[in-house]
Design an enzyme around this catalytic site. Sequence first.
Site, PDB file in Angstrom:
ATOM      1  CD  GLU A  39      -2.467   1.433   2.677  1.00  0.00           C
ATOM      2  OE1 GLU A  39      -2.854   2.562   3.020  1.00  0.00           O
ATOM      3  OE2 GLU A  39      -2.652   0.411   3.375  1.00  0.00           O
ATOM      4  NE  ARG A  43      -0.732   8.392   5.538  1.00  0.00           N
ATOM      5  CZ  ARG A  43      -0.712   7.808   6.726  1.00  0.00           C
ATOM      6  NH1 ARG A  43       0.350   7.945   7.510  1.00  0.00           N
ATOM      7  NH2 ARG A  43      -1.741   7.085   7.127  1.00  0.00           N
ATOM      8  CB  THR A  66      -3.570   8.225   2.566  1.00  0.00           C
ATOM      9  OG1 THR A  66      -2.760   7.361   3.387  1.00  0.00           O
ATOM     10  CG2 THR A  66      -3.951   9.434   3.422  1.00  0.00           C
ATOM     11  CE  LYS A 126      -5.925   1.901   6.646  1.00  0.00           C
ATOM     12  NZ  LYS A 126      -5.179   2.770   5.706  1.00  0.00           N
TER      13      LYS A 126
END
Length: 206
Positions: A39, A43, A66, A126
């Site tokens: 993943e 960011r 994200t 998640k």
Amino acid sequence: MNDVQLDGTRIIPVVALPDAGLALDLGQALSAGGIRTIEVTLRTPAAIAAIARLAEHSDLLVGAGTVLTAEQVELAVEAGAKYILSPGFSATVVRRCQEVGVPVIPGIATATELQAALEAGITTVKFFPAEQLGGPAGIRALSGPFAQVRFVPTGGVSLANLAGYLAEPAVLAVGASWLAAPDLLASRDFAEITRRSAAAVELAAR
């Protein structure tokens, strides 16, 4: 989410890459430790380029994390991301993923958010931030009324508590941010990344 995609090691490295130039060395280090997926979190400015490099030049199943907007979904998929993760539940993000045909794992922290995910057709979520939400006990509590749901706990998971998470029948895979921690990437300590990956994979296989 197609659960088969994440079968195997049940470990998903969660990585914030400061430089796309690190992507291929990182991919090789993770693969050498037995990791099959990654993943890459959105960011950093380097994230999309890193996803593209990994998707084209590595054997890893590459996901984007994200992801907060529909636009980010499109950028990630265009770069080669095969699945999307969000820290929270966004109907807009989920809908856009469904429209472009990419599996999505939205984040949830409450039963209300989990019901919203189910109403949107999502059965893999998640669980974030996992440790702050009660860890394995929190997952067990939600699994009672939501037996059809599978969880990907992320946040505060480490090698020390990994076994407890993986022992939960409802846990599909675990987000592992410690495998390629920022200090290891900064020092380009890919040998340590491989060592940590192998240790986590070995524990998951027990």
